[in-house]
Design a protein around this motif. Structure first.
Motif, short mmCIF file in Angstrom:
data_model
loop_
_atom_site.label_atom_id
_atom_site.label_comp_id
_atom_site.label_asym_id
_atom_site.label_seq_id
_atom_site.Cartn_x
_atom_site.Cartn_y
_atom_site.Cartn_z
N GLU A 72 0.83 -1.21 0.00
CA GLU A 72 0.00 0.00 0.00
C GLU A 72 0.86 1.26 0.00
OE1 GLU A 72 -4.22 1.62 1.45
OE2 GLU A 72 -3.64 -0.48 1.50
N VAL A 73 1.91 1.27 0.81
CA VAL A 73 2.81 2.43 0.84
C VAL A 73 3.44 2.64 -0.53
CG1 VAL A 73 4.98 3.32 1.77
CG2 VAL A 73 3.31 2.27 3.31
N SER A 74 3.91 1.56 -1.14
CA SER A 74 4.56 1.64 -2.45
C SER A 74 3.59 2.18 -3.51
CB SER A 74 5.06 0.26 -2.87
OG SER A 74 5.55 0.27 -4.18
N MET A 75 2.37 1.66 -3.52
CA MET A 75 1.39 2.10 -4.51
C MET A 75 1.04 3.57 -4.31
SD MET A 75 0.64 -0.31 -6.60
CE MET A 75 0.92 -2.08 -6.77
N LEU A 76 0.64 3.93 -3.12
CA LEU A 76 0.16 5.30 -2.88
C LEU A 76 1.27 6.33 -3.04
CD1 LEU A 76 -2.28 4.84 0.16
CD2 LEU A 76 -2.83 5.10 -2.27
N SER A 77 2.53 5.94 -2.83
CA SER A 77 3.62 6.90 -2.97
C SER A 77 3.80 7.34 -4.42
CB SER A 77 4.93 6.30 -2.46
OG SER A 77 5.35 5.22 -3.28
N ASP A 78 3.35 6.49 -5.37
CA ASP A 78 3.49 6.80 -6.80
C ASP A 78 2.22 7.38 -7.43
OD1 ASP A 78 6.11 6.14 -7.09
OD2 ASP A 78 5.78 4.22 -8.08
N LEU A 79 1.07 7.13 -6.82
CA LEU A 79 -0.20 7.45 -7.46
C LEU A 79 -0.69 8.85 -7.09
CD1 LEU A 79 -1.99 4.01 -6.90
CD2 LEU A 79 -0.79 4.81 -8.96
N LYS A 80 -0.95 9.65 -8.12
CA LYS A 80 -1.47 11.01 -7.91
C LYS A 80 -2.65 11.21 -8.85
CE LYS A 80 2.15 11.73 -5.32
NZ LYS A 80 2.01 11.65 -3.86
N HIS A 81 -3.85 11.16 -8.30
CA HIS A 81 -5.06 11.32 -9.10
C HIS A 81 -6.16 11.87 -8.21
CE1 HIS A 81 -8.65 10.17 -11.45
NE2 HIS A 81 -7.85 10.21 -12.50
N PRO A 82 -7.01 12.76 -8.73
CA PRO A 82 -8.06 13.37 -7.90
C PRO A 82 -9.07 12.36 -7.36
CG PRO A 82 -8.32 13.99 -10.22
CD PRO A 82 -6.98 13.36 -10.09
N ASN A 83 -9.15 11.18 -7.93
CA ASN A 83 -10.11 10.18 -7.46
C ASN A 83 -9.43 9.00 -6.76
OD1 ASN A 83 -11.68 11.17 -10.35
ND2 ASN A 83 -12.75 11.32 -8.40
N ILE A 84 -8.22 9.23 -6.27
CA ILE A 84 -7.49 8.23 -5.49
C ILE A 84 -7.02 8.89 -4.19
CG2 ILE A 84 -5.40 6.80 -5.39
CD1 ILE A 84 -5.69 6.30 -8.37
N VAL A 85 -7.10 8.18 -3.07
CA VAL A 85 -6.67 8.75 -1.80
C VAL A 85 -5.21 9.16 -1.87
CG1 VAL A 85 -8.35 7.47 -0.38
CG2 VAL A 85 -6.12 6.44 -0.89
N SER A 86 -4.85 10.19 -1.12
CA SER A 86 -3.49 10.74 -1.14
C SER A 86 -2.75 10.35 0.13
CB SER A 86 -3.53 12.26 -1.26
OG SER A 86 -4.21 12.65 -2.43
N ARG A 143 2.93 7.57 -17.71
CA ARG A 143 4.02 8.29 -17.04
C ARG A 143 4.72 7.47 -15.96
NH1 ARG A 143 0.26 13.42 -15.95
NH2 ARG A 143 -1.18 11.66 -15.75
N ARG A 144 4.02 6.49 -15.39
CA ARG A 144 4.64 5.67 -14.33
C ARG A 144 5.56 4.60 -14.90
NH1 ARG A 144 -0.62 5.44 -12.79
NH2 ARG A 144 -0.72 3.31 -13.58
N GLY A 145 5.29 4.15 -16.13
CA GLY A 145 6.07 3.06 -16.69
C GLY A 145 5.54 1.69 -16.31
N TYR A 146 4.45 1.64 -15.57
CA TYR A 146 3.81 0.37 -15.21
C TYR A 146 2.32 0.61 -14.98
CZ TYR A 146 3.98 2.04 -10.37
OH TYR A 146 3.84 2.78 -9.22
N GLY A 147 1.54 -0.45 -15.16
CA GLY A 147 0.12 -0.39 -14.85
C GLY A 147 -0.14 -1.01 -13.48
N VAL A 148 -1.31 -0.74 -12.93
CA VAL A 148 -1.69 -1.27 -11.61
C VAL A 148 -3.01 -2.03 -11.73
CG1 VAL A 148 -2.34 -0.71 -9.24
CG2 VAL A 148 -0.50 0.56 -10.35
#
Length: 337
Positions: A72-86, A143-148
């Protein structure tokens, strides 16, 4: 001494700060329970600013959870989107593991509002579009170079802020995948929540991005029918096969949320919106993954459904009154002339 993964060192928060923010994890500050442990609300001083946070405290009594914590830490540290928790940060200190995010659930989770009669068709559509955009970002953002692959999409992991804007959470079992391999099977045990599990997992022994599509299709029908995906003491425990049956028999209106049915009967434009929406939701639940759409096309279809719903909205009562009075005065004035 606790070892911290160097990549995330800039996100580390001292334990004493989290303890102070949650009033020493006081029971009055518990706002929920996630799969890893209790979630606390608090006020945290960060960069000179007092922010409202959610703190997920890993329950270590029964062991485990460490892999999910770092995922969870790894995922959220990379993800920046208005509809995803920060993410705000995390604590890994003195046998404590805590994930701190901004407090997004001012209106709770979507699960709490499924049968809410005050949640209109347009509001439900806006929630769906927001979640679809978040999933499209996860699956395809270059932009991330990988999908989730999220693998935990359900009405409990979709939080609603003060404006009922959705925020996707629950990344503890998410998987990173090469962008050009999102449709290829990743070997995995069945992961997720009962009622949302991709039926193809048993056949292929793994998951793909289409597993998220199936789960999202269930959420779409939860929103449409105003009921949860799984009800243990109900003859129709699982929502997915029930809606598939009604859709194919053209009896879907029989299980729609009553409030939505009233809206549909009043506004023809909403019926057109419903047709696009239900066709999209149904396609997400196709048993064979190859027959399910990708998130990009789902976003397009849901945006069309929202556009049609917005074309005809009931006018506010005050506007109607003003409109009537204006033309009444205009009529009186013309008669006098």
């Amino acid at each position: 001494m606790t070892t911290t993964i160097a990549k995330f060192a800039h996100l580390q928060i001292p334990l004493e700060d989290v303890v102070k923010a949650t009033d020493n994890f006081h029971d009055d500050n518990i706002i929920g329970r996630g799969g890893l442990g209790h979630i606390y609300k608090g006020q945290l001083q960060r960069s000179g600013e007092l922010i409202t946070i959610s703190a997920l405290r890993l329950d270590r009594k029964h062991g485990g959870g460490v892999v999910e914590f770092w995922t969870e830490v790894s995922m959220l540290s990379d993800l920046k989107h208005p509809n995803i928790v920060s993410i705000v940060g995390f604590c890994d200190d003195k046998h404590e593991k805590i994930i701190v995010t901004t407090y997004e659930a001012k209106n709770g989770s979507l699960k709490e509002h499924l049968s809410n009669p005050n949640l209109t068709w347009t509001q439900r559509l806006k929630i769906c579009v927001g979640v679809a955009r978040a999933l499209s970002y996860l699956h395809y953002d270059q932009r991330r170079g990988y999908g989730v692959i999220h693998l935990n999409v359900n009405s409990s992991t979709i939080l609603l802020d003060e404006n009922r804007e959705p925020k996707l959470s629950g990344f503890k079992v998410s998987i990173k995948q090469s962008p050009n391999r999102m449709d290829q099977v990743v070997l995995s045990e069945p992961i997720g929540t009962i009622g949302y599990l991709d039926p193809e997992i048993g056949k292929t022994k793994g998951v793909t991005c289409k597993s998220d599509i199936y789960a999202f299709g269930v959420v779409l029908f939860e929103i449409l029918c105003g009921r949860r995906a799984y009800i243990s003491n109900n003859a129709n425990r699982l929502l997915a096969p029930l809606v598939m049956q009604h859709y194919e028999n053209e009896t879907l209106p029989d299980i729609l949320h009553p409030t939505l049915m009233n809206q549909m009967s009043r506004y023809q434009i909403s019926v057109r919106s419903l047709r696009i929406y239900s066709e999209t939701a149904y396609s997400c639940l196709k048993e064979e993954r190859s027959h399910r759409p990708h998130m990009l096309s789902i976003v397009d279809e849901l945006e069309k459904a929202l556009e049609k719903a917005l074309k005809f909205q009931p006018l506010p009562k005050n506007f109607v009154r003003f409109f009537f009075c204006f033309f009444f005065l205009l009529f009186c004035f013309s008669v006098r002339l």
